[in-house]
Write a protein that holds these residues in place. Structure first.
Motif, mmCIF file in Angstrom:
data_model
loop_
_atom_site.group_PDB
_atom_site.id
_atom_site.type_symbol
_atom_site.label_atom_id
_atom_site.label_comp_id
_atom_site.label_asym_id
_atom_site.label_seq_id
_atom_site.Cartn_x
_atom_site.Cartn_y
_atom_site.Cartn_z
ATOM 1 N N GLN A 266 44.025 37.926 49.447
ATOM 2 C CA GLN A 266 43.533 38.292 48.117
ATOM 3 C C GLN A 266 43.894 39.732 47.766
ATOM 4 O O GLN A 266 44.297 40.016 46.644
ATOM 5 C CB GLN A 266 42.017 38.112 48.030
ATOM 6 C CG GLN A 266 41.529 36.703 48.208
ATOM 7 C CD GLN A 266 42.038 35.788 47.141
ATOM 8 O OE1 GLN A 266 43.074 35.169 47.307
ATOM 9 N NE2 GLN A 266 41.334 35.698 46.056
ATOM 10 N N ALA B 97 32.727 33.893 42.865
ATOM 11 C CA ALA B 97 33.951 33.124 43.128
ATOM 12 C C ALA B 97 34.142 32.030 42.083
ATOM 13 O O ALA B 97 35.260 31.808 41.598
ATOM 14 C CB ALA B 97 33.907 32.526 44.534
ATOM 15 N N GLY C 258 35.825 43.158 42.263
ATOM 16 C CA GLY C 258 35.893 42.814 43.689
ATOM 17 C C GLY C 258 35.176 43.824 44.563
ATOM 18 O O GLY C 258 34.231 43.473 45.290
ATOM 19 N N LEU D 227 40.094 43.020 38.424
ATOM 20 C CA LEU D 227 39.976 42.647 39.833
ATOM 21 C C LEU D 227 39.695 43.869 40.709
ATOM 22 O O LEU D 227 38.939 43.782 41.674
ATOM 23 C CB LEU D 227 41.259 41.959 40.326
ATOM 24 C CG LEU D 227 41.600 40.621 39.704
ATOM 25 C CD1 LEU D 227 42.914 40.102 40.274
ATOM 26 C CD2 LEU D 227 40.482 39.617 39.909
ATOM 27 N N PHE E 278 35.072 33.891 38.745
ATOM 28 C CA PHE E 278 36.445 34.403 38.803
ATOM 29 C C PHE E 278 37.463 33.274 38.763
ATOM 30 O O PHE E 278 38.515 33.403 38.142
ATOM 31 C CB PHE E 278 36.658 35.243 40.063
ATOM 32 C CG PHE E 278 36.574 36.717 39.823
ATOM 33 C CD1 PHE E 278 37.362 37.331 38.874
ATOM 34 C CD2 PHE E 278 35.709 37.498 40.558
ATOM 35 C CE1 PHE E 278 37.299 38.692 38.660
ATOM 36 C CE2 PHE E 278 35.633 38.859 40.357
ATOM 37 C CZ PHE E 278 36.431 39.464 39.403
ATOM 38 N N SER E 279 37.184 32.166 39.431
ATOM 39 C CA SER E 279 38.111 31.029 39.416
ATOM 40 C C SER E 279 38.259 30.473 38.006
ATOM 41 O O SER E 279 39.373 30.199 37.551
ATOM 42 C CB SER E 279 37.626 29.922 40.352
ATOM 43 O OG SER E 279 37.674 30.342 41.678
ATOM 44 N N GLY F 2 40.192 37.037 52.117
ATOM 45 C CA GLY F 2 39.894 38.034 51.100
ATOM 46 C C GLY F 2 40.586 39.358 51.342
ATOM 47 O O GLY F 2 41.169 39.945 50.430
ATOM 48 N N THR G 239 41.111 32.372 45.968
ATOM 49 C CA THR G 239 39.706 32.359 45.579
ATOM 50 C C THR G 239 39.115 30.968 45.727
ATOM 51 O O THR G 239 37.973 30.810 46.173
ATOM 52 C CB THR G 239 39.542 32.870 44.132
ATOM 53 O OG1 THR G 239 40.055 34.201 44.065
ATOM 54 C CG2 THR G 239 38.087 32.870 43.698
ATOM 55 N N TRP H 207 46.403 34.534 43.732
ATOM 56 C CA TRP H 207 45.058 35.057 43.946
ATOM 57 C C TRP H 207 44.018 33.978 43.630
ATOM 58 O O TRP H 207 43.038 33.812 44.366
ATOM 59 C CB TRP H 207 44.855 36.298 43.072
ATOM 60 C CG TRP H 207 43.508 36.906 43.223
ATOM 61 C CD1 TRP H 207 43.136 37.868 44.109
ATOM 62 C CD2 TRP H 207 42.336 36.575 42.479
ATOM 63 N NE1 TRP H 207 41.801 38.148 43.963
ATOM 64 C CE2 TRP H 207 41.291 37.372 42.969
ATOM 65 C CE3 TRP H 207 42.071 35.678 41.448
ATOM 66 C CZ2 TRP H 207 40.005 37.303 42.459
ATOM 67 C CZ3 TRP H 207 40.779 35.604 40.945
ATOM 68 C CH2 TRP H 207 39.774 36.413 41.449
ATOM 69 N N ALA H 208 44.237 33.245 42.533
ATOM 70 C CA ALA H 208 43.293 32.197 42.129
ATOM 71 C C ALA H 208 43.202 31.104 43.196
ATOM 72 O O ALA H 208 42.106 30.603 43.485
ATOM 73 C CB ALA H 208 43.701 31.613 40.780
ATOM 74 N N LEU I 99 31.704 41.691 44.611
ATOM 75 C CA LEU I 99 31.945 40.654 45.616
ATOM 76 C C LEU I 99 31.937 41.193 47.044
ATOM 77 O O LEU I 99 31.330 40.580 47.933
ATOM 78 C CB LEU I 99 33.254 39.924 45.318
ATOM 79 C CG LEU I 99 33.290 39.196 43.975
ATOM 80 C CD1 LEU I 99 34.623 38.507 43.780
ATOM 81 C CD2 LEU I 99 32.147 38.207 43.856
#
Length: 156
Positions: free
Chosen positions: A106, A26, A56, A52, A29-30, A102, A136, A132-133, A60
């Motif tokens: 997401q 996380a 993901g 993604l 990705f952020s 999520g 997250t 999306w960000a 994740l």
């Protein structure tokens, strides 16, 4: 010094590694999403959005499932912990919130960003990537509160 570890210790190690993967993913990705959005380059946004769909589900999601499964197993394997304890209930609630964000928010944002990128609509892809960000970051905040919960164990 004991080299051998108990089964519970192995479960705890795997639980922590899965949580590190989830939180680390996380954070990474952020940071990458912020970098990609600042670059405002169409190819960069499209490439990141495409990743993604790979990272993901392959990294994740399994880490998240492992955190839950191993956490439940740790409670079941211990005489000390039970599902009526405040810190365990809080952890499960935080996990449920992160899972919901999520899976619903997401997932939809990533899919919309991928469709926009495939259609050549860079502005919409960037807008969806920004959404999306933010999702997250919310998940990251929830996992950090869950980490605090695991360390402090409120209610004990």
């Amino acid at each position: 010094m004991t080299i051998a570890a108990s089964f519970y210790d192995w479960l705890k190690l795997l639980h922590i590694v899965a949580a590190m993967t989830w939180v680390g993913g996380a954070v990474t990705f952020s940071a990458l999403a912020a970098h990609v959005l600042r670059s405002a380059q169409r190819e960069t946004v499209s490439s990141f959005v495409a990743s993604l769909a790979v990272i993901g589900p392959l990294v994740l999601a399994p880490a998240m499932i492992a955190v839950l499964g191993l956490g439940i197993w740790l409670v079941l394997d211990s005489d000390t912990w039970d599902f009526g304890q405040t810190w365990i209930q809080l952890a499960l609630g935080l996990f449920a919130a992160a899972l919901l964000i999520g899976a619903v928010f997401q997932g939809r944002s990533a899919t919309a960003a991928q469709r926009a990128a495939a259609a050549g609509d860079a502005a919409e892809a960037a807008r969806q990537l920004s959404r999306w960000a933010w999702g997250t970051l919310v998940i990251l905040l929830l996992t950090l509160v869950a980490t605090w919960d695991m360390v402090v164990k409120p209610g004990l």
